[in-house]
Enzyme design. Structure first.
Site, PDB file in Angstrom:
ATOM      1  N   TYR A  92      43.938 -16.742 -46.606  1.00 15.76           N
ATOM      2  CA  TYR A  92      44.709 -16.241 -47.751  1.00 15.76           C
ATOM      3  C   TYR A  92      45.874 -17.164 -48.086  1.00 15.76           C
ATOM      4  CZ  TYR A  92      42.192 -11.766 -47.338  1.00 15.76           C
ATOM      5  OH  TYR A  92      41.230 -10.796 -47.279  1.00 15.76           O
TER       6      TYR A  92
HETATM    7  N1  LIG Z   1      37.412  -8.892 -46.325  1.00 16.93           N
HETATM    8  C1  LIG Z   1      37.326  -9.380 -47.539  1.00 16.93           C
HETATM    9  O1  LIG Z   1      36.397 -10.124 -47.871  1.00 16.93           O
HETATM   10  C2  LIG Z   1      38.385  -9.034 -48.551  1.00 16.93           C
HETATM   11  C3  LIG Z   1      38.183  -9.382 -49.885  1.00 16.93           C
HETATM   12  C4  LIG Z   1      39.172  -9.033 -50.807  1.00 16.93           C
HETATM   13  C5  LIG Z   1      40.338  -8.384 -50.382  1.00 16.93           C
HETATM   14  N2  LIG Z   1      40.501  -8.092 -49.058  1.00 16.93           N
HETATM   15  C6  LIG Z   1      41.728  -7.407 -48.586  1.00 16.93           C
HETATM   16  O2  LIG Z   1      41.914  -6.218 -49.364  1.00 16.93           O
HETATM   17  C7  LIG Z   1      43.213  -6.229 -49.955  1.00 16.93           C
HETATM   18  C8  LIG Z   1      43.145  -5.477 -51.265  1.00 16.93           C
HETATM   19  O3  LIG Z   1      42.190  -6.125 -52.130  1.00 16.93           O
HETATM   20  P1  LIG Z   1      42.523  -6.338 -53.649  1.00 16.93           P
HETATM   21  O4  LIG Z   1      43.829  -7.034 -53.791  1.00 16.93           O
HETATM   22  O5  LIG Z   1      41.326  -6.963 -54.282  1.00 16.93           O
HETATM   23  O6  LIG Z   1      42.708  -4.804 -54.093  1.00 16.93           O
HETATM   24  P2  LIG Z   1      42.659  -4.107 -55.521  1.00 16.93           P
HETATM   25  O7  LIG Z   1      43.455  -2.876 -55.355  1.00 16.93           O
HETATM   26  O8  LIG Z   1      41.273  -3.968 -56.002  1.00 16.93           O
HETATM   27  O9  LIG Z   1      43.407  -5.126 -56.496  1.00 16.93           O
HETATM   28  C9  LIG Z   1      44.784  -5.347 -56.352  1.00 16.93           C
HETATM   29  C10 LIG Z   1      45.305  -6.021 -57.615  1.00 16.93           C
HETATM   30  O10 LIG Z   1      45.178  -5.133 -58.732  1.00 16.93           O
HETATM   31  C11 LIG Z   1      46.363  -5.157 -59.511  1.00 16.93           C
HETATM   32  N3  LIG Z   1      47.006  -3.840 -59.325  1.00 16.93           N
HETATM   33  C12 LIG Z   1      47.181  -3.173 -58.145  1.00 16.93           C
HETATM   34  N4  LIG Z   1      47.731  -1.974 -58.348  1.00 16.93           N
HETATM   35  C13 LIG Z   1      47.907  -1.838 -59.664  1.00 16.93           C
HETATM   36  C14 LIG Z   1      48.426  -0.804 -60.470  1.00 16.93           C
HETATM   37  N5  LIG Z   1      48.870   0.331 -59.922  1.00 16.93           N
HETATM   38  N6  LIG Z   1      48.471  -0.991 -61.807  1.00 16.93           N
HETATM   39  C15 LIG Z   1      48.006  -2.138 -62.357  1.00 16.93           C
HETATM   40  N7  LIG Z   1      47.496  -3.161 -61.656  1.00 16.93           N
HETATM   41  C16 LIG Z   1      47.441  -3.017 -60.310  1.00 16.93           C
HETATM   42  C17 LIG Z   1      47.207  -6.310 -58.969  1.00 16.93           C
HETATM   43  O11 LIG Z   1      46.757  -7.551 -59.526  1.00 16.93           O
HETATM   44  P3  LIG Z   1      47.297  -8.177 -60.895  1.00 16.93           P
HETATM   45  O12 LIG Z   1      48.763  -7.849 -61.003  1.00 16.93           O
HETATM   46  O13 LIG Z   1      47.025  -9.625 -60.803  1.00 16.93           O
HETATM   47  O14 LIG Z   1      46.505  -7.528 -61.951  1.00 16.93           O
HETATM   48  C18 LIG Z   1      46.792  -6.327 -57.511  1.00 16.93           C
HETATM   49  O15 LIG Z   1      47.036  -7.543 -56.865  1.00 16.93           O
HETATM   50  C19 LIG Z   1      43.582  -7.696 -50.038  1.00 16.93           C
HETATM   51  O16 LIG Z   1      44.978  -7.927 -50.127  1.00 16.93           O
HETATM   52  C20 LIG Z   1      43.010  -8.222 -48.751  1.00 16.93           C
HETATM   53  O17 LIG Z   1      43.904  -7.922 -47.684  1.00 16.93           O
HETATM   54  C21 LIG Z   1      39.537  -8.388 -48.145  1.00 16.93           C
END
Ligand SMILES: NC(=O)c1ccc[n+]([C@@H]2O[C@H](COP(=O)([O-])OP(=O)(O)OC[C@H]3O[C@@H](n4cnc5c(N)ncnc54)[C@H](OP(=O)(O)O)[C@@H]3O)[C@@H](O)[C@H]2O)c1
Length: 376
Positions: A57
């Site tokens: 990351y």
């Molecule tokens: N194992 C794996 O392969 C894998 C893959 C992916 C993620 N992960 C883990 O899972 C965690 C979460 O994944 P993700 O970041 O993809 O989760 P997600 O909840 O699907 O997306 C988070 C993104 O959505 C936007 N957001 C979040 N809350 C919001 C709200 N209330 N209102 C409006 N926009 C909002 C923000 O991005 P913007 O501001 O840019 O829109 C934020 O960075 C990661 O940090 C990581 O630790 C693991």
């Protein structure tokens, strides 16, 4: 915030975990250090203890920032840190990535250094490399537990057969078992329901959900438009990158977003809260990784467990997001199963007997997510 035991382990984690893939702006869609610290503080002050990062990351920055914030607050004993290996940060060196023993042993020391800690609470294989046998992975991870560098082990982004085999090897050879599976799950991506939920609940692996908002789509901030989609955020920044996790701006997904919007409005909740709530309360889910680039987003998401979704509204979300059942899963529905049982009515066993399958699913789910074993 309540704490639940993860998988079959005694490790207590909060139901909402903090994803730190946005810690550091090295990829162009994360947050600067001062915002990351605010995100971290807001999460800790809400009672969260479960943090997720990976060596990949933001090119190692995420681990560095997380380690620094934990040290500055003096909460290493309270914090449960997950990090992962698999991805290669050294072009041209095939052993600086993948899941072989040589890379795992290299990667763990890098993560410990960047995190500034002596041990990792949950160390995970990040993505299947299609090559390394589970025997090699499980033996190496077990060695790390014996060496005191790692407390628990897990698998992310692997096929179900691989996880099942890894767990079987761990059980029969006395290695540290797989405590958690980390997988994508949200209203637009429900494939894990076919195999992983049963796998996790019956074999002691708590499911940690990633991308509960489908990378932000389910917050409702993107709208279909003539040239694809409009809206600001990660999904626009990474559009066309080829990463399958980011290909969310589709007609099907916008239909799901529309139903979610209508349900959220009836509930008087934000779409993000309803989407996170839905996934957190699906069977077999141990913890949901919430991510954010702004403090207001995280504060929004952290309220996702403060309400209930009535059955009728939940059924609407289920139906809008249902995926067609493909072979062999379409052989496990009532029609073909009736042909196995001779259509004889099968009742539930009386209390005290081994429960029937549907009840076993709930019980196993409770054991996995800890609902039967919670700290009050
Ligand atoms: N194992 C794996 O392969 C894998 C893959 C992916 C993620 N992960 C883990 O899972 C965690 C979460 O994944 P993700 O970041 O993809 O989760 P997600 O909840 O699907 O997306 C988070 C993104 O959505 C936007 N957001 C979040 N809350 C919001 C709200 N209330 N209102 C409006 N926009 C909002 C923000 O991005 P913007 O501001 O840019 O829109 C934020 O960075 C990661 O940090 C990581 O630790 C693991």
């Amino acid at each position: 915030m309540k704490y639940y035991t993860l998988g079959r382990s005694g490790l207590r984690v909060s139901r909402l975990a903090l994803g730190t893939m946005t810690f550091g702006d090295d990829w162009g869609w994360g947050a600067e250090e001062h915002t990351c610290r605010e995100l971290f503080d807001a999460y800790v002050e809400a009672g969260g203890n479960f943090f997720d990062t990976a060596d990949l990351y933001t090119n190692g920055r995420s681990e560095e920032l997380l380690g620094k914030f934990i040290a500055d607050r003096g909460i290493r004993d309270k914090a449960v840190i997950t990090t992962k290996f698999s991805y290669n940060a050294e072009p041209g060196n095939p052993n600086a990535g993948g899941n072989g023993r040589k890379n795992i042993l290299r990667a763990v020391d890098g993560s410990l250094r960047r995190l500034g800690t002596e041990y990792i609470d949950l160390y995970m294989l990040h993505t299947w490399d299609r090559l390394t046998p589970p025997e090699e992975v499980m033996r190496t991870m077990d060695d790390l537990v014996s060496a005191g560098k790692v407390r628990h082990v897990g698998l992310s982004d692997v096929p179900a057969w691989y996880a099942s085999r890894a767990q079987t090897i761990a059980e029969y050879r006395g290695y540290e078992p797989v405590t958690a599976l980390q997988l994508e799950y949200n209203l637009t991506e429900r494939n894990i329901e076919n195999e992983f939920v049963d796998l996790g609940t019956t074999h002691g692996m708590g499911i940690m959900v990633w991308s509960p908002l489908a990378s932000g789509l389910l917050s409702g901030k993107y709208r279909p438009s003539e040239d694809g989609a409009a809206g600001e955020g990660r999904l626009k920044t990474v559009e066309g990158s080829g990463n399958p996790a980011f290909e969310k701006l589709t007609k099907r997904n916008f239909a799901i977003v529309a139903e979610l919007e209508s349900v959220a409005s009836e509930l008087g909740r934000s779409m993000a809260q309803v989407a996170v709530h839905w996934v957190a309360t699906q069977p077999g889910i141990a913890s949901v990784l919430v991510g954010a680039t702004k403090v207001a987003q995280l504060e929004d998401n952290l309220q996702a467990l403060d309400f209930e979704i009535p059955e009728e509204l939940r059924a609407r979300l289920d139906s809008a997001s249902a995926e067609p059942l493909r072979f062999p899963y379409n052989f496990f529905g009532p029609e073909l199963q009736g042909m196995l049982s001779g259509s004889a009515p099968l009742g539930d066993k009386p209390p005290g007997y081994t429960p029937a399958r549907s009840v076993a699913g709930e019980e196993a789910s409770a054991a996995t997510s800890g609902t039967g074993n919670r700290d009050q």
